[in-house]
Design an enzyme around this catalytic site. Structure first.
Site, PDB file in Angstrom:
ATOM      1  N   ASN A  91       0.803  -1.216   0.000  1.00  0.00           N
ATOM      2  CA  ASN A  91       0.000   0.000   0.000  1.00  0.00           C
ATOM      3  C   ASN A  91       0.843   1.277   0.000  1.00  0.00           C
ATOM      4  O   ASN A  91       0.315   2.362  -0.235  1.00  0.00           O
ATOM      5  CB  ASN A  91      -0.901  -0.047   1.248  1.00  0.00           C
ATOM      6  CG  ASN A  91      -1.613   1.251   1.522  1.00  0.00           C
ATOM      7  OD1 ASN A  91      -2.567   1.577   0.830  1.00  0.00           O
ATOM      8  ND2 ASN A  91      -1.126   2.000   2.502  1.00  0.00           N
ATOM      9  N   TYR A 158       2.922  10.672 -10.880  1.00  0.00           N
ATOM     10  CA  TYR A 158       2.016   9.806 -10.112  1.00  0.00           C
ATOM     11  C   TYR A 158       1.203   8.928 -11.055  1.00  0.00           C
ATOM     12  O   TYR A 158       1.087   7.706 -10.852  1.00  0.00           O
ATOM     13  CB  TYR A 158       1.098  10.671  -9.239  1.00  0.00           C
ATOM     14  CG  TYR A 158       0.218   9.885  -8.291  1.00  0.00           C
ATOM     15  CD1 TYR A 158       0.739   9.348  -7.112  1.00  0.00           C
ATOM     16  CD2 TYR A 158      -1.136   9.683  -8.567  1.00  0.00           C
ATOM     17  CE1 TYR A 158      -0.069   8.624  -6.236  1.00  0.00           C
ATOM     18  CE2 TYR A 158      -1.946   8.975  -7.697  1.00  0.00           C
ATOM     19  CZ  TYR A 158      -1.412   8.443  -6.533  1.00  0.00           C
ATOM     20  OH  TYR A 158      -2.222   7.732  -5.675  1.00  0.00           O
ATOM     21  N   LYS A 162       1.337   4.843 -11.234  1.00  0.00           N
ATOM     22  CA  LYS A 162       0.186   4.001 -10.877  1.00  0.00           C
ATOM     23  C   LYS A 162      -0.336   3.230 -12.086  1.00  0.00           C
ATOM     24  O   LYS A 162      -0.820   2.096 -11.927  1.00  0.00           O
ATOM     25  CB  LYS A 162      -0.914   4.858 -10.240  1.00  0.00           C
ATOM     26  CG  LYS A 162      -0.524   5.436  -8.865  1.00  0.00           C
ATOM     27  CD  LYS A 162      -0.353   4.352  -7.798  1.00  0.00           C
ATOM     28  CE  LYS A 162      -0.234   4.948  -6.397  1.00  0.00           C
ATOM     29  NZ  LYS A 162      -0.163   3.925  -5.334  1.00  0.00           N
TER      30      LYS A 162
END
Ligand SMILES: NC(=O)c1ccc[n+]([C@@H]2O[C@H](COP(=O)([O-])OP(=O)(O)OC[C@H]3O[C@@H](n4cnc5c(N)ncnc54)[C@H](OP(=O)(O)O)[C@@H]3O)[C@@H](O)[C@H]2O)c1
Length: 253
Positions: A91, A158, A162
């Site tokens: 996570n 980012y 991802k």
């Protein structure tokens, strides 16, 4: 306490705050022995304390996901101390400052990719290496709706990290399902957790900023992500392999 994770050893990386702390607590409430990992010792100790207060079992290891030797040592330590590793929730993540590509600091780019993508790759590598030799396991990665599902300006690092993580999840799932290791991801939109909040922003200001872009008109409650992570990690999701579950109130629908 319910017992979906009774006698399971669960590693949560990025467990000192936000989504990771909440899943660590939820796994413990469902009977798991939880190992909380991350860089900040005090925050990890806080997670462990909260788990013990509800009668759960947990400890922590300080680990920087970007350091391969620390990730390898983390998995070895979990197994040494608890005798097994059945489930992992990868996570940990970082957001970085927003900027258009031409103005982006290359060091910020590298730091974001190094944490969100390469770091999670390292975690998968050592977790799977153990699990495939010891009866299999289940792994859930925290990706994001930003990336594979939604593109927003000024978030290239980012989004790329991802999108890479969502794809890594699918390929890793195909690589290792025959080894008995089930790998999936969750891809949340904005959640009531630290990463969605700008410095000094109140809950109301955050909802006013983010709500209009979400068809449901609000950000996610923590438990709406936590419950998905636990389901994917549980035997209830036994036929779910390589999925990337979008939890974003319809933002990327
Ligand atoms: N909140 C949202 O709206 C949202 C939406 C979509 C996806 N996500 C994803 O959800 C995950 C958790 O986010 P959050 O909102 O709960 O924010 P958070 O509280 O900042 O959680 C991030 C966690 O990652 C850990 N971490 C960062 N770099 C690390 C490293 N190099 N090694 C080990 N641990 C590291 C941090 O712990 P230390 O600093 O102690 O290491 C922290 O506990 C992230 O992957 C994020 O991208 C969040």
């Amino acid at each position: 306490m319910t017992s979906r994770f009774h006698q399971r050893v669960v590693l949560v990386i990025g467990a000192g705050s936000g989504i990771g702390r909440a899943t660590a607590l939820a796994f413990a409430r469902e009977g798991a022995t939880v190992v909380a990992a991350g860089r900040d010792k005090d925050r990890l100790a806080g997670t462990v304390e909260q788990i013990r207060l509800v009668g759960g079992t947990a400890d922590h290891f300080v680990t920087d996901l970007t350091r391969e030797e620390q990730v390898e040592e983390l998995v070895a330590n979990v197994v040494r101390r608890h005798g097994a590793l059945h489930v992992a929730h990868n996570n940990a993540g970082t957001f970085g400052p927003a900027a258009p590509v031409a103005d982006m600091d290359p060091d910020e780019w590298r730091r974001t990719l190094e944490t969100n993508l390469t770091g999670t790759f390292l975690a998968l590598k050592y977790e799977v290496s153990h699990m495939r030799e010891h009866g299999g396991g289940a792994i859930v990665n925290t990706s994001s709706n930003i990336g594979a599902h939604l593109r927003l300006p000024h978030l290239a690092a980012y989004a790329a990290s991802k999108a890479g993580l969502s794809t890594l999840t699918r390929v890793a799932a195909r690589d290792h399902i025959a080894d008995g290791v089930r790998i999936n991801a969750v891809s949340p939109g904005p959640v009531d957790a630290p990463m969605s909040r700008q410095p000094g922003e109140s809950d109301e200001e955050r909802t006013a900023r983010l709500g209009p872009s979400i068809p449901l008109g609000r950000i996610a409650f923590l438990n709406e992500v936590v419950s998905a992570v636990l389901w994917l990690a549980s035997d209830d999701a036994g036929f779910t392999v390589g999925s990337d579950l979008v939890i974003d109130g319809g933002a990327s629908a």
